[in-house]
Design a protein around this motif. Structure first.
Motif, PDB file in Angstrom:
ATOM      1  N   GLY A  48       0.924  -1.283   0.069  1.00  0.00           N
ATOM      2  CA  GLY A  48      -0.249   0.080  -0.014  1.00  0.00           C
ATOM      3  C   GLY A  48       0.771   1.431  -0.035  1.00  0.00           C
ATOM      4  N   GLY A  49       2.103   1.429   0.713  1.00  0.00           N
ATOM      5  CA  GLY A  49       2.803   2.450   0.761  1.00  0.00           C
ATOM      6  C   GLY A  49       3.325   2.818  -0.624  1.00  0.00           C
ATOM      7  N   GLY A  56      -0.310   9.310  -5.934  1.00  0.00           N
ATOM      8  CA  GLY A  56      -0.519  10.755  -5.376  1.00  0.00           C
ATOM      9  C   GLY A  56      -0.795  10.700  -3.891  1.00  0.00           C
ATOM     10  N   GLY A  57      -0.746   9.656  -3.319  1.00  0.00           N
ATOM     11  CA  GLY A  57      -1.103   9.966  -1.839  1.00  0.00           C
ATOM     12  C   GLY A  57      -0.204   8.659  -0.966  1.00  0.00           C
ATOM     13  N   GLY A  58      -0.682   8.012  -0.163  1.00  0.00           N
ATOM     14  CA  GLY A  58      -0.223   7.184   0.679  1.00  0.00           C
ATOM     15  C   GLY A  58      -1.002   5.862   0.911  1.00  0.00           C
ATOM     16  N   ARG A  59      -0.809   4.959   2.146  1.00  0.00           N
ATOM     17  CA  ARG A  59      -1.253   3.976   2.318  1.00  0.00           C
ATOM     18  C   ARG A  59      -3.041   4.206   2.611  1.00  0.00           C
ATOM     19  NH1 ARG A  59       1.848   2.171   5.621  1.00  0.00           N
ATOM     20  NH2 ARG A  59       2.779   0.332   4.312  1.00  0.00           N
ATOM     21  N   ALA A  60      -3.358   5.269   3.286  1.00  0.00           N
ATOM     22  CA  ALA A  60      -4.796   5.705   3.630  1.00  0.00           C
ATOM     23  C   ALA A  60      -5.499   5.812   2.122  1.00  0.00           C
ATOM     24  CB  ALA A  60      -4.840   6.750   4.299  1.00  0.00           C
ATOM     25  N   GLU A  61      -4.944   6.441   1.283  1.00  0.00           N
ATOM     26  CA  GLU A  61      -5.459   6.634  -0.160  1.00  0.00           C
ATOM     27  C   GLU A  61      -5.682   5.350  -0.957  1.00  0.00           C
ATOM     28  OE1 GLU A  61      -3.221   8.473   0.995  1.00  0.00           O
ATOM     29  OE2 GLU A  61      -4.332  10.309   1.166  1.00  0.00           O
ATOM     30  N   TYR A  62      -4.734   4.395  -0.700  1.00  0.00           N
ATOM     31  CA  TYR A  62      -4.604   2.729  -1.404  1.00  0.00           C
ATOM     32  C   TYR A  62      -5.770   2.083  -0.807  1.00  0.00           C
ATOM     33  CZ  TYR A  62      -3.283  -0.904  -3.983  1.00  0.00           C
ATOM     34  OH  TYR A  62      -2.975  -2.017  -5.070  1.00  0.00           O
ATOM     35  N   VAL A  63      -5.965   2.191   0.481  1.00  0.00           N
ATOM     36  CA  VAL A  63      -7.144   1.434   1.125  1.00  0.00           C
ATOM     37  C   VAL A  63      -8.502   1.754   0.527  1.00  0.00           C
ATOM     38  CG1 VAL A  63      -8.615   1.157   3.110  1.00  0.00           C
ATOM     39  CG2 VAL A  63      -6.064   1.452   3.458  1.00  0.00           C
ATOM     40  N   GLY A 135      -8.782   2.053   8.239  1.00  0.00           N
ATOM     41  CA  GLY A 135      -8.620   3.390   7.977  1.00  0.00           C
ATOM     42  C   GLY A 135      -9.455   3.727   6.673  1.00  0.00           C
ATOM     43  N   PHE A 136     -10.190   2.993   6.212  1.00  0.00           N
ATOM     44  CA  PHE A 136     -10.992   3.420   4.977  1.00  0.00           C
ATOM     45  C   PHE A 136     -12.338   4.004   5.344  1.00  0.00           C
ATOM     46  CE2 PHE A 136     -14.270   1.596   1.624  1.00  0.00           C
ATOM     47  CZ  PHE A 136     -14.094   2.790   0.898  1.00  0.00           C
ATOM     48  N   ARG A 137     -12.600   5.068   4.737  1.00  0.00           N
ATOM     49  CA  ARG A 137     -13.769   6.227   5.082  1.00  0.00           C
ATOM     50  C   ARG A 137     -14.367   6.562   3.877  1.00  0.00           C
ATOM     51  NH1 ARG A 137     -12.096   4.045   9.127  1.00  0.00           N
ATOM     52  NH2 ARG A 137     -11.336   4.987  11.008  1.00  0.00           N
ATOM     53  N   PRO A 138     -15.404   5.520   3.785  1.00  0.00           N
ATOM     54  CA  PRO A 138     -16.343   5.719   2.571  1.00  0.00           C
ATOM     55  C   PRO A 138     -17.100   7.193   2.589  1.00  0.00           C
ATOM     56  CG  PRO A 138     -16.662   3.705   3.368  1.00  0.00           C
ATOM     57  CD  PRO A 138     -15.950   4.517   4.436  1.00  0.00           C
ATOM     58  N   SER A 139     -17.353   7.866   1.342  1.00  0.00           N
ATOM     59  CA  SER A 139     -18.109   9.195   1.472  1.00  0.00           C
ATOM     60  C   SER A 139     -19.553   9.043   1.014  1.00  0.00           C
ATOM     61  CB  SER A 139     -17.328  10.029   0.613  1.00  0.00           C
ATOM     62  OG  SER A 139     -16.136  10.381   0.768  1.00  0.00           O
TER      63      SER A 139
END
Length: 260
Positions: A48-49, A56-63, A135-139
């Motif tokens: 993920g990292g 263009g992000g990190g592990r949080a974006e890849y989740v 860490g996944f936060r759906p919108s």
């Protein structure tokens, strides 16, 4: 009781039988329910990292990016067990015995389909739950969540009917366990794990035109609260084609075996 009532009663009995199989074969159930979660954790924490940095992000974006692909893998992995269950029944003689009993023949396949749908949705819920925990936060709003549940159920039914047909077409349980392998591998050749524009031209063309990419993109859009109408229409179309093809194929194979 009417014919319809008897058919519903028989179908409910077959569904209970299929769900009890989950308890009788815990290793298979463990594989179908837990392996998608293992894949999620593997891709997020091991890859993920690096892959997230490419987005263009990190592990949080890849989740957020990879979760839709893992949800689809959870569906294809769970329904792969349907092929095995159907093949076990067809080759073990239990279906021949059921046909001699006063039960609705349609209930035999109905039990497999509904039981597999329940198991598939449990697997999907497990993946979503773990994704949120890491860490996944759906919108997605309430309407998007309802649409997502409906779309996941439609997708599950499509692949379940295909798996039923593959199980009926398999001559052995061993062949049934392998025949659905492409369903597990195809998400890797789509937009599930990396954007298609990062692929070589030939592979990119295949990734953009195979059915799993619009399925994944539709789930991704619903979770983000920004569904694409065009992509969603293509995805629903693919689901209907797969479901209809699997249903017709299953009915023909089951009817053919009934006349033997």
């Amino acid at each position: 009781m009417s014919t319809a009532s008897l058919a519903l009663t028989d179908s409910a009995t077959m569904v209970r039988r299929d769900l009890r199989r989950m308890v009788r074969y815990p290793s298979l159930t463990f594989q179908l329910l837990v392996m998608p979660v293992v894949f999620l954790l593997l891709f997020v924490y091991v890859l993920g990292g690096t892959l997230g940095a490419g987005l263009g992000g990190g592990r949080a974006e890849y989740v957020a990016y990879v979760t839709p692909a893992i949800l689809l893998m959870a569906i294809t992995a769970a329904v792969q067990g349907t092929s095995i269950s159907v093949a076990m029944d067809m080759t073990g003689g239990i279906v021949d015995r059921l046909r001699t009993m006063a039960i609705a023949r349609a209930s035999i396949l109905t039990g497999h389909v509904v039981g597999s749908l329940v198991q598939t949705m449990l697997s999907v819920a497990a993946v979503l739950g773990v994704a949120v925990l890491i860490g996944f936060r759906p919108s997605a709003g309430p309407g998007h969540w309802l649409a997502l549940v409906g779309f996941l159920a439609l997708m599950s039914l499509a692949f379940i009917w295909l798996s039923v047909a593959l199980g009926l077409a398999s001559r052995t349980v061993e062949s049934a366990s392998n025949v659905g392998l492409p369903l597990v591998l195809l998400p890797f050749l789509g937009s599930g794990f990396v954007p298609t524009d990062s692929m070589p031209a030939g592979l990119r063309w295949f990734a953009e035109h195979q059915p799993f990419t619009p399925l994944i993109e539709t789930v991704r859009g619903l979770l983000a609260g920004t569904p694409s109408g065009g992509t969603a229409a293509v995805a629903v179309g693919w689901c209907l084609v797969i479901a209809l093809g699997g249903f017709v194929w299953s009915i023909r194979l089951f009817a053919r075996d009934s006349t033997r």
